[in-house]
Structure formats: structure tokens, C-alpha cells
Design an enzyme around this catalytic site. Structure first.
Site, mmCIF file in Angstrom:
data_model
loop_
_atom_site.group_PDB
_atom_site.id
_atom_site.type_symbol
_atom_site.label_atom_id
_atom_site.label_comp_id
_atom_site.label_asym_id
_atom_site.label_seq_id
_atom_site.Cartn_x
_atom_site.Cartn_y
_atom_site.Cartn_z
ATOM 1 N N GLU A 1 30.536 77.114 -13.323
ATOM 2 C CA GLU A 1 30.876 78.573 -13.327
ATOM 3 C C GLU A 1 30.988 79.303 -14.539
ATOM 4 O O GLU A 1 31.897 79.801 -14.853
ATOM 5 C CB GLU A 1 32.243 78.720 -12.325
ATOM 6 N N TYR B 1 27.682 72.271 -9.509
ATOM 7 C CA TYR B 1 28.675 73.449 -8.842
ATOM 8 C C TYR B 1 28.085 73.631 -7.570
ATOM 9 O O TYR B 1 27.246 74.270 -7.089
ATOM 10 C CB TYR B 1 28.702 74.618 -9.784
ATOM 11 N N ASP C 1 32.285 70.340 -9.725
ATOM 12 C CA ASP C 1 33.065 71.122 -8.766
ATOM 13 C C ASP C 1 32.289 70.832 -7.273
ATOM 14 O O ASP C 1 31.302 71.647 -7.200
ATOM 15 C CB ASP C 1 33.442 72.435 -9.043
ATOM 16 N N ASN D 1 33.349 71.190 -4.521
ATOM 17 C CA ASN D 1 33.956 72.063 -3.384
ATOM 18 C C ASN D 1 33.971 71.350 -1.927
ATOM 19 O O ASN D 1 33.902 71.826 -0.968
ATOM 20 C CB ASN D 1 33.110 73.179 -3.167
ATOM 21 N N ASP E 1 41.362 77.879 -13.075
ATOM 22 C CA ASP E 1 42.346 77.524 -11.812
ATOM 23 C C ASP E 1 42.151 76.098 -11.743
ATOM 24 O O ASP E 1 42.615 75.451 -10.830
ATOM 25 C CB ASP E 1 41.983 78.379 -10.709
ATOM 26 N N HIS E 2 41.163 75.528 -12.536
ATOM 27 C CA HIS E 2 40.986 73.998 -12.544
ATOM 28 C C HIS E 2 41.304 73.385 -13.520
ATOM 29 O O HIS E 2 41.338 73.979 -14.814
ATOM 30 C CB HIS E 2 39.254 73.924 -12.444
#
Length: 280
Positions: free
Chosen positions: A45, A124, A170, A172, A271-272
Site C-alpha cells: 500500500e 498485497y 498483507d 488480508n 495501522d499495521h
């Protein structure tokens, strides 16, 4: 003679925001990078062009880091990159997908680490959505399904070659109930849907090693993503969706893994949290 090497994955949640000094206690990503100095940093990101990213990371690049990245075909979205202390000998963008290779979601680099060539890949994976009557949710749900259907066989082929490879980023997807604090409340939410969890399980069955789970054992977490909202971070009500999957040849060299959780909410620059795996 082999030497230890560290590979960090971090969803920067926008490279410009991550390097910005947020307050007097939070100077951002760059001091963290200088202090911890892993050998490889896999970023997700980035959400910026390569020119903007290079400007944001200029102090690190001036200090000798090499940047390799791929942008998304949608401006301001996605984007993955690899920061390395040694210049990669080869770089590959995407995994042979007509739909996703221009979306800034996957990048591989071959790097000399610990006396041998290791392929490091930044991923990602689409966040998706729960399947509802909302057309936007349907679109996001189906996009993630398409990605999983294409990417799964690619990973199976990659692990079957038995090279030294790590795919981190990530994902997800929280694989098990140990990987999400409020698993009961998220059983119908994207990231913890049955087919998603089964997909991760199938990759592990095919030979990939979840090195953090191997290192930490059958415990809750350790989590690496928490919502900015409410008291999620303070209560450690998080998700373990940032992790390294390694081929057996590389997993055999694992020494440790560590989540670099900030010591206070206002010291977070994403936030990670960064997650580091160290190999020998």
C-alpha cells in the site's frame, strides 16, 4: 559461512503518511528503519508513484538502500515495493495474471542473503468484502476470489520448485481463530470467511511454512494490524494478516520472528506493525 539476515514486511498505509513526523513522540518510518536496519523491507500500500516514493524515502536511499517497486494502474491505490541493502540480481513484476499484474499487488526480487540467493516477494492481497446485495461488495468479493483462484496455483508451483523463497505482506486473511482476537464476531466478514481460510490452509498443505506460527506456536496472535478506531490497539484486539510464508528450504533456516508493536497508540506510523523474520 552463513550470516543471519532479517526480512521485514510492513503495510505502510501510504508512503507519504508513513514517513511524516506525526508528533514529537512519533518521527515516522525513517528513524525506525535506521534503528532496526533489516536486510530487506517488503512494503505494501505505497499508494504513490515511484518518483514520489523515492522523494519520501530519500534519506534511506541516500544511505544506500535500493528501492524496487511497482505502481498500481489506479492512481493512489495499492503499490508494493522492496527495499534492500544489496542490489537485487533480478526483479519480476506480477505472477502472470492479465488482470492483476498491473494492479501493484505482487513483486519478486532475487537478493544475495546469508551467502545464497533468496527470492523475496511483497504481496498485497485484495481486502475483498462480505457477500451482500450491495453491488460494490459483490465486486470486491468477486475480485478477491479471482485473485485467489489465480494466485494459489502460482504459489503451489513456486513452492514445488523447492527454492529459497519467502512471500510476505498483507495477506488480508486471518488463517485460524488464533489469528484474530474477535473471531466469533468476524465469522461472516471478509478476511475470515471459510473459503479464504481454506485457501491459506491449502497453501500450507502444498508446502509453504507460516514461519511466525512455527516460531510462536499455538498462541493467540501475535497480531500486527489494529483498527485506528476505538480502543482496538490499546486492548490488542487485532488481526494477524501480515505474515511470511517460506519454502521448506528457507524455513529450515528460521531463527525467530518478531512484531514491532509500537509502545503507544500515538507512536504508530501505520495501522499495521512491521513484522520481521530472521534467518541463518
Amino acid at each position: 559461512m552463513t550470516t543471519p539476515f532479517a526480512i521485514t514486511t510492513i503495510n505502510v498505509n501510504g508512503i507519504r503518511a508513513s514517513v511524516k513526523q506525526r508528533n514529537e513522540n512519533n518521527p515516522g518510518m525513517l528513524p525506525w528503519l535506521a534503528d532496526h536496519a533489516p536486510d530487506v523491507v517488503l512494503m505494501q500500500e505505497i499508494r504513490a508513484s515511484e518518483a514520489i516514493t523515492r522523494k519520501a524515502l530519500a534519506p534511506a536511499l541516500d544511505d544506500g538502500w535500493f528501492l524496487t517497486m511497482t505502481e498500481s494502474d489506479v492512481k493512489g491505490r495499492s503499490g508494493v515495493g522492496v527495499l534492500t541493502r544489496a542490489e537485487p540480481s533480478a526483479v519480476r513484476i506480477g505472477f502472470g495474471s492479465d488482470e492483476f499484474d498491473t494492479s501493484g499487488r505482487y513483486l519478486e526480487a532475487d537478493v544475495d542473503l546469508g551467502g545464497s540467493t533468496v527470492t523475496v516477494a511483497s504481496l498485497y492481497l485484495p481486502s475483498g468484502a462480505a457477500l451482500t446485495d450491495d453491488p460494490k461488495d459483490v465486486e470486491k468479493y468477486e475480485e478477491k476470489v479471482r485473485f485467489l483462484n489465480e494466485f494459489g496455483p502460482y504459489l503451489d508451483k513456486l513452492v514445488g520448485a523447492d527454492g529459497q523463497v519467502v512471500v510476505a505482506g498483507d495477506w488480508n486473511i486471518a488463517h485460524t481463530e488464533r489469528d484474530i482476537k474477535n473471531w466469533k464476531g468476524n465469522r461472516k466478514n471478509s478476511g475470515f470467511l471459510p473459503h479464504e481460510r481454506e485457501w491459506v490452509g491449502a497453501r500450507i498443505t502444498s508446502g509453504w511454512a507460516d514461519v511466525a506460527r512455527i516460531h510462536h506456536g499455538d498462541v493467540d496472535g501475535p497480531y500486527a494490524w489494529w483498527s485506528w478506531r476505538g480502543k482496538a490497539f490499546d486492548n490488542d484486539s487485532g488481526w494477524r494478516i501480515d505474515y511470511h510464508l517460506a519454502t521448506p528450504a528457507l524455513a529450515a533456516r528460521l531463527q525467530s520472528t518478531h512484531v514491532h508493536r509500537a509502545d503507544a497508540y500515538d507512536r504508530r506510523w501505520s495501522d499495521h506493525a512491521p513484522v520481521t523474520a530472521t534467518f541463518l
